[in-house]
Design a protein around this motif. Structure first.
Motif, PDB file in Angstrom:
ATOM      1  N   VAL A   1       0.789  -1.392   0.064  1.00 48.97           N
ATOM      2  CA  VAL A   1       0.240   0.119   0.743  1.00 48.97           C
ATOM      3  C   VAL A   1       1.116   1.215  -0.167  1.00 48.97           C
ATOM      4  CG1 VAL A   1      -1.593   1.009   1.734  1.00 48.97           C
ATOM      5  CG2 VAL A   1      -2.458  -0.809   1.170  1.00 48.97           C
ATOM      6  N   ALA A   2       2.006   1.426   0.965  1.00 51.39           N
ATOM      7  CA  ALA A   2       2.672   2.168   1.072  1.00 51.39           C
ATOM      8  C   ALA A   2       3.883   2.798  -0.148  1.00 51.39           C
ATOM      9  CB  ALA A   2       3.561   2.446   2.378  1.00 51.39           C
ATOM     10  N   HIS A   3       4.089   1.613  -0.717  1.00 52.49           N
ATOM     11  CA  HIS A   3       4.941   1.787  -1.991  1.00 52.49           C
ATOM     12  C   HIS A   3       4.292   2.002  -3.626  1.00 52.49           C
ATOM     13  CE1 HIS A   3       7.637   0.987   1.340  1.00 52.49           C
ATOM     14  NE2 HIS A   3       8.917   1.952   0.740  1.00 52.49           N
ATOM     15  N   THR A   4       3.260   1.369  -3.485  1.00 57.11           N
ATOM     16  CA  THR A   4       2.766   0.991  -4.959  1.00 57.11           C
ATOM     17  C   THR A   4       1.538   2.460  -5.048  1.00 57.11           C
ATOM     18  OG1 THR A   4       0.315   0.400  -4.159  1.00 57.11           O
ATOM     19  CG2 THR A   4       2.649  -1.048  -4.851  1.00 57.11           C
ATOM     20  N   GLY A   5       1.164   3.619  -3.113  1.00 57.85           N
ATOM     21  CA  GLY A   5      -0.764   4.039  -3.757  1.00 57.85           C
ATOM     22  C   GLY A   5      -1.179   4.087  -3.937  1.00 57.85           C
ATOM     23  N   LEU A   6      -1.994   2.586  -4.043  1.00 57.17           N
ATOM     24  CA  LEU A   6      -3.022   1.622  -4.606  1.00 57.17           C
ATOM     25  C   LEU A   6      -3.479   1.602  -3.208  1.00 57.17           C
ATOM     26  CD1 LEU A   6      -2.052  -0.474  -7.159  1.00 57.17           C
ATOM     27  CD2 LEU A   6      -3.415   1.503  -6.994  1.00 57.17           C
ATOM     28  N   ALA A   7      -4.618   1.900  -3.142  1.00 61.68           N
ATOM     29  CA  ALA A   7      -5.447   1.520  -1.730  1.00 61.68           C
ATOM     30  C   ALA A   7      -5.723  -0.602  -2.238  1.00 61.68           C
ATOM     31  CB  ALA A   7      -7.035   2.045  -1.657  1.00 61.68           C
ATOM     32  N   LYS A   8      -5.696  -0.899  -0.524  1.00 58.33           N
ATOM     33  CA  LYS A   8      -5.958  -2.247   0.007  1.00 58.33           C
ATOM     34  C   LYS A   8      -6.785  -2.868  -1.588  1.00 58.33           C
ATOM     35  CE  LYS A   8      -4.548  -2.357   4.494  1.00 58.33           C
ATOM     36  NZ  LYS A   8      -4.558  -3.236   5.834  1.00 58.33           N
ATOM     37  N   ASP A   9      -8.381  -2.029  -1.430  1.00 54.87           N
ATOM     38  CA  ASP A   9      -9.151  -2.988  -2.247  1.00 54.87           C
ATOM     39  C   ASP A   9      -8.274  -3.404  -3.686  1.00 54.87           C
ATOM     40  OD1 ASP A   9     -11.168  -3.404   0.100  1.00 54.87           O
ATOM     41  OD2 ASP A   9     -12.373  -0.823  -0.496  1.00 54.87           O
ATOM     42  N   ALA A  10      -7.690  -1.928  -4.143  1.00 54.27           N
ATOM     43  CA  ALA A  10      -7.683  -2.326  -5.994  1.00 54.27           C
ATOM     44  C   ALA A  10      -6.574  -2.701  -5.538  1.00 54.27           C
ATOM     45  CB  ALA A  10      -6.647  -0.191  -5.997  1.00 54.27           C
TER      46      ALA A  10
ATOM     47  N   GLU B   1      -7.887 -13.756   3.547  1.00 52.95           N
ATOM     48  CA  GLU B   1      -8.841 -13.728   5.036  1.00 52.95           C
ATOM     49  C   GLU B   1      -8.590 -14.229   5.577  1.00 52.95           C
ATOM     50  OE1 GLU B   1     -10.645 -10.889   4.298  1.00 52.95           O
ATOM     51  OE2 GLU B   1      -9.380 -10.791   2.289  1.00 52.95           O
ATOM     52  N   LEU B   2      -8.511 -15.809   5.859  1.00 50.74           N
ATOM     53  CA  LEU B   2      -8.238 -16.452   7.301  1.00 50.74           C
ATOM     54  C   LEU B   2      -7.174 -15.919   7.621  1.00 50.74           C
ATOM     55  CD1 LEU B   2      -9.301 -20.342   5.827  1.00 50.74           C
ATOM     56  CD2 LEU B   2     -10.408 -18.411   7.222  1.00 50.74           C
TER      57      LEU B   2
ATOM     58  N   ALA C   1     -16.692  -6.979   6.182  1.00 50.38           N
ATOM     59  CA  ALA C   1     -15.512  -6.467   5.354  1.00 50.38           C
ATOM     60  C   ALA C   1     -15.078  -7.650   4.930  1.00 50.38           C
ATOM     61  CB  ALA C   1     -14.650  -5.342   6.162  1.00 50.38           C
ATOM     62  N   ASN C   2     -14.613  -9.169   5.594  1.00 46.55           N
ATOM     63  CA  ASN C   2     -13.538  -9.854   5.136  1.00 46.55           C
ATOM     64  C   ASN C   2     -14.285 -10.375   3.550  1.00 46.55           C
ATOM     65  OD1 ASN C   2     -13.545 -10.347   7.873  1.00 46.55           O
ATOM     66  ND2 ASN C   2     -11.843 -10.345   6.774  1.00 46.55           N
ATOM     67  N   TRP C   3     -16.042 -10.571   3.724  1.00 46.65           N
ATOM     68  CA  TRP C   3     -16.547 -11.164   2.787  1.00 46.65           C
ATOM     69  C   TRP C   3     -16.334  -9.959   1.683  1.00 46.65           C
ATOM     70  CZ3 TRP C   3     -18.815 -14.555  -0.196  1.00 46.65           C
ATOM     71  CH2 TRP C   3     -19.111 -14.408  -1.107  1.00 46.65           C
ATOM     72  N   LYS C   4     -16.737  -8.464   1.630  1.00 47.52           N
ATOM     73  CA  LYS C   4     -16.237  -7.805   0.605  1.00 47.52           C
ATOM     74  C   LYS C   4     -15.052  -7.996   0.024  1.00 47.52           C
ATOM     75  CE  LYS C   4     -14.594  -3.975   1.218  1.00 47.52           C
ATOM     76  NZ  LYS C   4     -14.080  -3.114   1.456  1.00 47.52           N
ATOM     77  N   ASP C   5     -13.932  -8.232   0.488  1.00 52.58           N
ATOM     78  CA  ASP C   5     -12.619  -8.261   0.208  1.00 52.58           C
ATOM     79  C   ASP C   5     -12.264  -9.677  -0.530  1.00 52.58           C
ATOM     80  OD1 ASP C   5     -11.043  -5.932   1.605  1.00 52.58           O
ATOM     81  OD2 ASP C   5     -10.365  -7.496   3.133  1.00 52.58           O
ATOM     82  N   ILE C   6     -12.877 -10.932  -0.429  1.00 53.83           N
ATOM     83  CA  ILE C   6     -13.335 -12.221  -0.859  1.00 53.83           C
ATOM     84  C   ILE C   6     -13.910 -11.604  -2.771  1.00 53.83           C
ATOM     85  CG2 ILE C   6     -14.416 -14.291  -1.693  1.00 53.83           C
ATOM     86  CD1 ILE C   6     -13.650 -14.340   1.764  1.00 53.83           C
ATOM     87  N   TRP C   7     -15.174 -10.356  -1.791  1.00 53.97           N
ATOM     88  CA  TRP C   7     -16.273 -10.626  -3.580  1.00 53.97           C
ATOM     89  C   TRP C   7     -14.740  -9.581  -4.134  1.00 53.97           C
ATOM     90  CZ3 TRP C   7     -18.120  -6.049  -6.241  1.00 53.97           C
ATOM     91  CH2 TRP C   7     -18.852  -6.506  -6.358  1.00 53.97           C
ATOM     92  N   ASN C   8     -14.729  -8.761  -3.274  1.00 53.69           N
ATOM     93  CA  ASN C   8     -13.606  -7.685  -4.515  1.00 53.69           C
ATOM     94  C   ASN C   8     -12.529  -8.945  -5.189  1.00 53.69           C
ATOM     95  OD1 ASN C   8     -12.946  -5.027  -6.193  1.00 53.69           O
ATOM     96  ND2 ASN C   8     -11.742  -4.826  -3.859  1.00 53.69           N
ATOM     97  N   THR C   9     -12.244  -9.513  -4.519  1.00 54.37           N
ATOM     98  CA  THR C   9     -10.607 -10.256  -5.656  1.00 54.37           C
ATOM     99  C   THR C   9     -11.272 -11.377  -6.256  1.00 54.37           C
ATOM    100  OG1 THR C   9      -9.434 -10.194  -2.529  1.00 54.37           O
ATOM    101  CG2 THR C   9      -8.821 -11.665  -4.652  1.00 54.37           C
TER     102      THR C   9
END
Length: 115
Positions: free
Chosen positions: A19-28, A66-67, A84-92
């Motif tokens: 996150v710090a070195h790419t400038g991207l959000a975790k979702d991206a 996620e686990l 939030a964990n479900w959103k990460d799985i869905w987003n991925t």
């Protein structure tokens, strides 16, 4: 910056570094990592876009990540936010799922029905 109680796992440190070195959000990053795994496994194993196996690689990585996140959250004695964990799985899984379905059911990636 995120405040974490207790020792931080190498997985969490790697995510914070990205996150710090790419400038991207975790979702991206979820989307990028999913596509790298999806297309990377296709290249390495010579799988086709309509094959379930590249999608399963992404699913396995998403669930494992996620686990790990849930385990770290419990170790820090914090509340697990299941949504939030479900959103990460869905987003991925969104784009690999879309590509898989398009490849299986449209002529976009070649002859229809060809796997």
């Amino acid at each position: 910056m995120v405040s974490l109680a207790g020792p931080v796992s190498s997985f969490q440190l790697a995510k914070l570094w990205l996150v710090a070195h790419t400038g991207l959000a975790k979702d991206a990053l979820h989307v990028y990592v999913a596509l790298i795994l999806f297309f990377g496994s296709m290249l390495v194993f010579r799988w086709r876009p309509g094959d379930w196996r590249p999608w399963l690689v992404v699913l396995a990585a998403a669930l494992a990540g996620e686990l790990w996140d849930i385990g770290d959250t419990l170790r820090w004695q914090r509340r697990v936010y299941w949504a939030a964990n479900w959103k990460d799985i869905w987003n991925t899984l969104f784009w690999p799922s879309a590509i898989l379905l398009l490849a299986r059911w449209t002529p976009l990636f070649g002859r229809r029905g060809r796997r």
